[in-house]
Write a protein that holds these residues in place. Structure first.
Motif, PDB file in Angstrom:
ATOM      1  N   VAL A 164       8.682 -29.925  29.043  1.00 21.79           N
ATOM      2  CA  VAL A 164       8.625 -28.657  29.764  1.00 21.79           C
ATOM      3  C   VAL A 164       7.850 -27.670  28.901  1.00 21.79           C
ATOM      4  O   VAL A 164       7.855 -27.759  27.673  1.00 21.79           O
ATOM      5  CB  VAL A 164      10.025 -28.099  30.066  1.00 21.79           C
ATOM      6  CG1 VAL A 164      10.760 -29.000  31.052  1.00 21.79           C
ATOM      7  CG2 VAL A 164      10.851 -27.926  28.800  1.00 21.79           C
ATOM      8  N   ASP A 165       7.170 -26.747  29.558  1.00 23.45           N
ATOM      9  CA  ASP A 165       6.418 -25.708  28.856  1.00 23.45           C
ATOM     10  C   ASP A 165       7.113 -24.370  29.072  1.00 23.45           C
ATOM     11  O   ASP A 165       7.401 -23.983  30.209  1.00 23.45           O
ATOM     12  CB  ASP A 165       4.980 -25.644  29.370  1.00 23.45           C
ATOM     13  CG  ASP A 165       4.191 -26.892  29.004  1.00 23.45           C
ATOM     14  OD1 ASP A 165       3.971 -27.111  27.801  1.00 23.45           O
ATOM     15  OD2 ASP A 165       3.828 -27.657  29.917  1.00 23.45           O
ATOM     16  N   LEU A 166       7.371 -23.659  27.979  1.00 19.66           N
ATOM     17  CA  LEU A 166       8.129 -22.417  28.029  1.00 19.66           C
ATOM     18  C   LEU A 166       7.224 -21.219  27.775  1.00 19.66           C
ATOM     19  O   LEU A 166       6.489 -21.184  26.797  1.00 19.66           O
ATOM     20  CB  LEU A 166       9.255 -22.438  26.994  1.00 19.66           C
ATOM     21  CG  LEU A 166      10.203 -23.642  27.053  1.00 19.66           C
ATOM     22  CD1 LEU A 166      11.270 -23.500  25.990  1.00 19.66           C
ATOM     23  CD2 LEU A 166      10.828 -23.774  28.430  1.00 19.66           C
ATOM     24  N   ILE A 167       7.316 -20.240  28.655  1.00 21.65           N
ATOM     25  CA  ILE A 167       6.567 -19.005  28.496  1.00 21.65           C
ATOM     26  C   ILE A 167       7.381 -18.046  27.630  1.00 21.65           C
ATOM     27  O   ILE A 167       8.581 -18.246  27.407  1.00 21.65           O
ATOM     28  CB  ILE A 167       6.249 -18.365  29.858  1.00 21.65           C
ATOM     29  CG1 ILE A 167       7.552 -18.011  30.597  1.00 21.65           C
ATOM     30  CG2 ILE A 167       5.377 -19.294  30.698  1.00 21.65           C
ATOM     31  CD1 ILE A 167       7.319 -17.224  31.873  1.00 21.65           C
ATOM     32  N   PRO A 168       6.772 -16.986  27.104  1.00 20.94           N
ATOM     33  CA  PRO A 168       7.506 -16.044  26.250  1.00 20.94           C
ATOM     34  C   PRO A 168       8.758 -15.474  26.899  1.00 20.94           C
ATOM     35  O   PRO A 168       9.767 -15.245  26.210  1.00 20.94           O
ATOM     36  CB  PRO A 168       6.469 -14.956  25.972  1.00 20.94           C
ATOM     37  CG  PRO A 168       5.152 -15.671  26.027  1.00 20.94           C
ATOM     38  CD  PRO A 168       5.319 -16.685  27.130  1.00 20.94           C
ATOM     39  N   GLU A 169       8.744 -15.216  28.211  1.00 24.62           N
ATOM     40  CA  GLU A 169       9.917 -14.657  28.880  1.00 24.62           C
ATOM     41  C   GLU A 169      11.112 -15.594  28.793  1.00 24.62           C
ATOM     42  O   GLU A 169      12.239 -15.168  28.526  1.00 24.62           O
ATOM     43  CB  GLU A 169       9.590 -14.361  30.354  1.00 24.62           C
ATOM     44  CG  GLU A 169      10.735 -13.797  31.160  1.00 24.62           C
ATOM     45  CD  GLU A 169      11.141 -12.391  30.733  1.00 24.62           C
ATOM     46  OE1 GLU A 169      12.219 -11.931  31.162  1.00 24.62           O
ATOM     47  OE2 GLU A 169      10.388 -11.747  29.976  1.00 24.62           O
ATOM     48  N   THR A 170      10.876 -16.892  28.998  1.00 23.65           N
ATOM     49  CA  THR A 170      11.964 -17.863  28.890  1.00 23.65           C
ATOM     50  C   THR A 170      12.491 -17.924  27.469  1.00 23.65           C
ATOM     51  O   THR A 170      13.703 -17.994  27.243  1.00 23.65           O
ATOM     52  CB  THR A 170      11.482 -19.255  29.334  1.00 23.65           C
ATOM     53  OG1 THR A 170      10.977 -19.183  30.668  1.00 23.65           O
ATOM     54  CG2 THR A 170      12.618 -20.269  29.288  1.00 23.65           C
ATOM     55  N   LEU A 171      11.597 -17.890  26.495  1.00 25.47           N
ATOM     56  CA  LEU A 171      12.010 -17.923  25.095  1.00 25.47           C
ATOM     57  C   LEU A 171      12.807 -16.673  24.728  1.00 25.47           C
ATOM     58  O   LEU A 171      13.753 -16.732  23.939  1.00 25.47           O
ATOM     59  CB  LEU A 171      10.786 -18.053  24.187  1.00 25.47           C
ATOM     60  CG  LEU A 171      10.014 -19.372  24.301  1.00 25.47           C
ATOM     61  CD1 LEU A 171       8.723 -19.293  23.495  1.00 25.47           C
ATOM     62  CD2 LEU A 171      10.866 -20.533  23.823  1.00 25.47           C
TER      63      LEU A 171
END
Length: 209
Positions: A164-171
């Motif tokens: 899965v690829d995580l964007i800054p908002e998810t992090l």
């Protein structure tokens, strides 16, 4: 029902141990406690738990034997944080995908790729879940609705894997920012994918395929 859109994280401030039983006490923000009452359902790392008591900012949840066995909640300690989502209400926007809060298994984080403004995580799941993994399909990871980027089939050395690829908002909003290789996360496959796969399997079995 939950949507996999994590509303924040909460710290575990106390744990009460009993035989094959645990009580977690977490601190919830004013926003997350608004309208919350004993008996309500709250997702912790994708696990549907029931509120047993509310004392100011502190909210209590009981964990049964099956929860401790199947999920990563039993390995947590005081000071650890969990992803939190309140149960969806009629009329709420479904920003992720429908999730039951019933974790099927845990997966191990086996590879972490860093890149500017995003992060790619590779997880290895038990063999039984491999048939539910599809590129661009949905999956719940520690209660977060995510889109599968790629899938690697099992081989002699490894079980099935997906990334899965995580964007800054998810992090910024979830505990995945702190995950490192070797950590274990809770997995809930997309219920619709599960229903379709199992239906096709039954049809093919009945036809002797």
């Amino acid at each position: 029902m939950f949507t996999g859109i994590v509303q924040g994280t909460a710290e575990i401030v106390a744990i009460e141990e009993a035989e094959a039983f645990r009580t977690h006490v977490v601190v919830l923000s004013d926003e997350l406690r608004q309208g919350l009452e004993p008996g309500a359902s709250v997702s912790h790392n994708g696990v549907c738990l029931t509120v047993t008591a509310i004392e100011g900012q502190q909210v209590r949840f009981d964990l049964m034997r099956e929860t401790l066995k199947v999920t990563n909640l039993g390995a947590l300690g005081v000071g650890d944080r969990v992803n939190i989502e309140r149960a969806a209400r009629f009329g709420d926007e479904i920003g992720g995908h429908a999730m039951s809060g019933h974790v099927m298994a845990m997966a191990e984080l086996v590879e972490l790729d860093e890149a500017p403004n995003n992060r790619r995580l590779w997880f290895e799941v038990p063999h039984a879940l491999g048939r539910f993994l599809f590129a661009k399909g949905y999956i719940g990871v520690d209660g977060i609705s995510l889109t599968i980027g790629e899938v690697r089939a099992a081989n002699v050395d490894n079980g099935p894997r997906f990334c899965v690829d995580l964007i800054p908002e998810t992090l910024a909003r979830t505990i995945l920012v702190d995950r490192v290789p070797g950590d274990r996360v809770n997995i809930e496959v997309d219920p619709q994918t599960q229903a379709i796969v199992e239906t096709v399997e039954r049809v093919l079995a009945a036809r002797g395929a």
